[in-house]
Motif scaffolding. Structure first.
Motif, PDB file in Angstrom:
ATOM      1  N   ASP A   1       0.779  -1.301  -0.120  1.00 48.43           N
ATOM      2  CA  ASP A   1       0.110  -0.034   0.043  1.00 48.43           C
ATOM      3  C   ASP A   1       1.019   1.310   0.111  1.00 48.43           C
ATOM      4  OD1 ASP A   1      -3.007  -1.174   1.014  1.00 48.43           O
ATOM      5  OD2 ASP A   1      -1.287  -2.406   1.654  1.00 48.43           O
ATOM      6  N   PRO A   2       0.739   2.213  -0.911  1.00 50.43           N
ATOM      7  CA  PRO A   2       1.589   3.496  -0.987  1.00 50.43           C
ATOM      8  C   PRO A   2       1.263   4.277   0.056  1.00 50.43           C
ATOM      9  CG  PRO A   2      -0.207   3.458  -2.571  1.00 50.43           C
ATOM     10  CD  PRO A   2      -0.420   2.190  -1.946  1.00 50.43           C
ATOM     11  N   ALA A   3       2.355   4.951   0.478  1.00 49.65           N
ATOM     12  CA  ALA A   3       1.917   6.003   1.700  1.00 49.65           C
ATOM     13  C   ALA A   3       3.196   6.767   1.680  1.00 49.65           C
ATOM     14  CB  ALA A   3       1.977   5.424   3.106  1.00 49.65           C
ATOM     15  N   PRO A   4       2.976   8.229   1.818  1.00 52.69           N
ATOM     16  CA  PRO A   4       3.785   9.281   1.767  1.00 52.69           C
ATOM     17  C   PRO A   4       5.151   8.992   2.581  1.00 52.69           C
ATOM     18  CG  PRO A   4       1.881  10.300   2.035  1.00 52.69           C
ATOM     19  CD  PRO A   4       1.702   8.831   2.445  1.00 52.69           C
ATOM     20  N   GLY A   5       6.367   9.116   1.872  1.00 53.04           N
ATOM     21  CA  GLY A   5       7.544   8.754   2.609  1.00 53.04           C
ATOM     22  C   GLY A   5       8.021   7.434   3.029  1.00 53.04           C
TER      23      GLY A   5
ATOM     24  N   GLU B   1       9.402  13.383  -1.512  1.00 46.40           N
ATOM     25  CA  GLU B   1       8.334  13.014  -2.425  1.00 46.40           C
ATOM     26  C   GLU B   1       8.868  13.045  -3.899  1.00 46.40           C
ATOM     27  OE1 GLU B   1       4.245  15.153  -3.765  1.00 46.40           O
ATOM     28  OE2 GLU B   1       5.368  16.092  -2.074  1.00 46.40           O
ATOM     29  N   GLY B   2       9.663  13.757  -4.316  1.00 39.92           N
ATOM     30  CA  GLY B   2      10.226  13.468  -5.855  1.00 39.92           C
ATOM     31  C   GLY B   2      10.956  12.218  -5.870  1.00 39.92           C
ATOM     32  N   LYS B   3      11.807  11.950  -4.978  1.00 36.58           N
ATOM     33  CA  LYS B   3      12.781  10.533  -5.009  1.00 36.58           C
ATOM     34  C   LYS B   3      11.710   9.461  -5.129  1.00 36.58           C
ATOM     35  CE  LYS B   3      14.833   8.939  -1.615  1.00 36.58           C
ATOM     36  NZ  LYS B   3      16.197   8.829  -0.768  1.00 36.58           N
ATOM     37  N   HIS B   4      10.553   9.298  -4.358  1.00 34.68           N
ATOM     38  CA  HIS B   4       9.783   8.334  -4.004  1.00 34.68           C
ATOM     39  C   HIS B   4       8.905   8.107  -5.390  1.00 34.68           C
ATOM     40  CE1 HIS B   4      11.025   6.943  -0.285  1.00 34.68           C
ATOM     41  NE2 HIS B   4      10.841   8.250   0.387  1.00 34.68           N
ATOM     42  N   ARG B   5       8.684   9.461  -5.842  1.00 30.48           N
ATOM     43  CA  ARG B   5       7.715   9.398  -7.069  1.00 30.48           C
ATOM     44  C   ARG B   5       8.446   9.161  -8.173  1.00 30.48           C
ATOM     45  NH1 ARG B   5       7.027  14.546  -7.662  1.00 30.48           N
ATOM     46  NH2 ARG B   5       5.148  14.853  -6.081  1.00 30.48           N
ATOM     47  N   ARG B   6       9.739   9.369  -8.321  1.00 32.83           N
ATOM     48  CA  ARG B   6      10.564   8.842  -9.507  1.00 32.83           C
ATOM     49  C   ARG B   6      10.448   7.351  -9.182  1.00 32.83           C
ATOM     50  NH1 ARG B   6      13.442  13.416  -8.293  1.00 32.83           N
ATOM     51  NH2 ARG B   6      14.923  12.454  -7.048  1.00 32.83           N
TER      52      ARG B   6
END
Length: 407
Positions: A137-141, A156-161
């Motif tokens: 399950d995705p979650a911020p950070g 956030e940017g690193k995880h999004r990439r």
């Protein structure tokens, strides 16, 4: 009474968790059964196994399991994703007819096998998702489970990439999911995360997981274990007069003599007694050559861990949770899949460390000696043990399943 279908990957740890849940459901009057890929077997006890039909060109289960047991980090994970796409396709091709013929009233599906969700939706059956491993399950950070990154809410940017890269690597699997969602006419679904369902059960608990926003997307119940696995069982060795270190690497590294010899030497230098389970990957002669307190193919994990001062492992979810349920710190040497994600959580909560390099035997011995004597770390592990004990375990998981059957 309900007939409840279990759909999960053909890996021993996943089958074991489903079996534990099935035995409790059966005690409550239900009829659980496994629907597995063609050729899949495993230790499911008295819970019946049925199969979907094999098709020309499908990967053989034996090859899939053999490939998954070869350490290879991200490469092995990606190889397994490719195999999983083919197995999901096989499940969906023949699963709807099989579930209908078997009279399934509900489906409990592993998070890592989206066919459970797709087939349940296609048949209009209640669906319950089960996270046997680190939840996806995705979650911020929160990094993806196959990464040992720390929790970084500001990254956030690193995880999004990274999520974008993971989506690209899972393209074949996502195509299979989207294709069958369209054929079943159940709406757009194009990733594993789209197939989790509204009711989910997880073995992990917040005291061990990385921080997630509330409410949680799953119900944390702790380890799913059979009653006999939790019972105190006699040990096939005498209790040592030194701190006991228990090591198991599952089938992934069970035959790695270099690793076992390094651990045996380090434990001797640290003044501890090493007990190891090699999963049947060593001959009797090889095991006897290691000069350890005791070596065996398999051991009653919980009974051994209750008397251990440290557990050394590859970081599989079941082993990690069993160690923490016994309040024991961990040294982790991950090789792939969700094992790095477990290491990230061990680090985050101060419950252990990554295993020191085998090329530095002195450092490894010092690490073992230090963690065995680290009272604050043992205290932190004890708190996680209390959280796991209070989460409800297999009985709570069965109650959640029943609540979906009879809302």
């Amino acid at each position: 009474m309900a007939r409840i279908a279990f759909l999960c990957p053909p890996f021993a740890a996943h089958l074991a968790s489903f079996r534990a849940l099935g035995e409790v459901l059966r005690e409550r009057g239900h009829e659980p059964f496994f629907l597995l890929n063609a050729g899949a077997t495993g230790a499911t006890g008295d819970i019946p196994i049925h199969h979907v039909p094999a098709r020309p060109g499908d990967p053989a289960i034996g090859r899939v399991l053999a490939a998954a047991e070869k350490p290879g980090g991200l490469v092995a994970t990606l190889r397994t994703i490719a195999d999983s796409a083919a197995l999901t396709d096989q499940y969906c091709e023949g699963g709807r007819e099989r579930l209908a013929a078997l009279g399934a009233d509900a489906v409990v599906g592993d998070q890592m096998e989206p066919a459970g969700f797709l087939l349940a939706k296609a048949l209009g059956l209640p669906f319950i998702g089960l996270a046997c491993a680190v939840p996806i399950d995705p979650a911020p950070g929160v990094p993806l489970p196959f990464l040992d990154w720390p929790f970084e809410p500001s990254a956030e940017g690193k995880h999004r990439r990274t999520a974008t890269i993971a989506s690209a690597l899972s393209r074949r699997q996502n195509q299979v999911i989207a294709g069958w969602a369209e054929r079943f006419r159940i709406g757009p679904h194009g990733s594993l995360q789209d197939c989790l369902g509204p009711v989910q059960i997880a073995q992990i608990v917040p005291e061990f997981d990385l921080p997630r926003p509330r409410p949680l997307p799953f119900v944390p119940v702790g380890p799913l274990r059979r009653a006999e696995e939790l019972a105190d069982r006699p040990l096939p060795f005498a209790r040592p007069d030194k701190p006991l270190v228990f090591a198991t690497m599952g089938t992934l590294l069970g035959g790695d003599l270099k690793l076992w010899r390094a651990l045996a030497r380090a434990c001797r230098e640290a003044g501890t007694a090493l007990v190891l389970a090699h999963g049947g990957r060593l001959s009797d002669t090889e095991a006897a050559s290691l000069d350890v307190h005791h070596a065996a193919d398999f051991l009653p994990y919980r009974s051994v861990m209750k008397g251990a001062a440290l557990v050394i492992t590859h970081g599989g979810s079941n082993t990690v949770l069993d160690a923490l349920a016994c309040g024991v710190p961990l040294l982790v040497r991950p090789v792939g899949f969700d094992q790095p994600g477990n290491l990230a959580r061990v680090r985050h909560h101060g419950l252990g460390e990554e295993l020191a390099s085998l090329r530095r035997p002195g450092a490894l011995a010092a690490q073992i000696k230090r963690l065995v004597a680290d009272d604050p770390m043992h205290d932190r592990c004890g708190k996680v043990a209390s959280a796991l004990a209070n989460a409800g375990g297999t009985a709570q998981a069965a109650t959640i399943v029943e609540s979906v059957l009879c809302p």
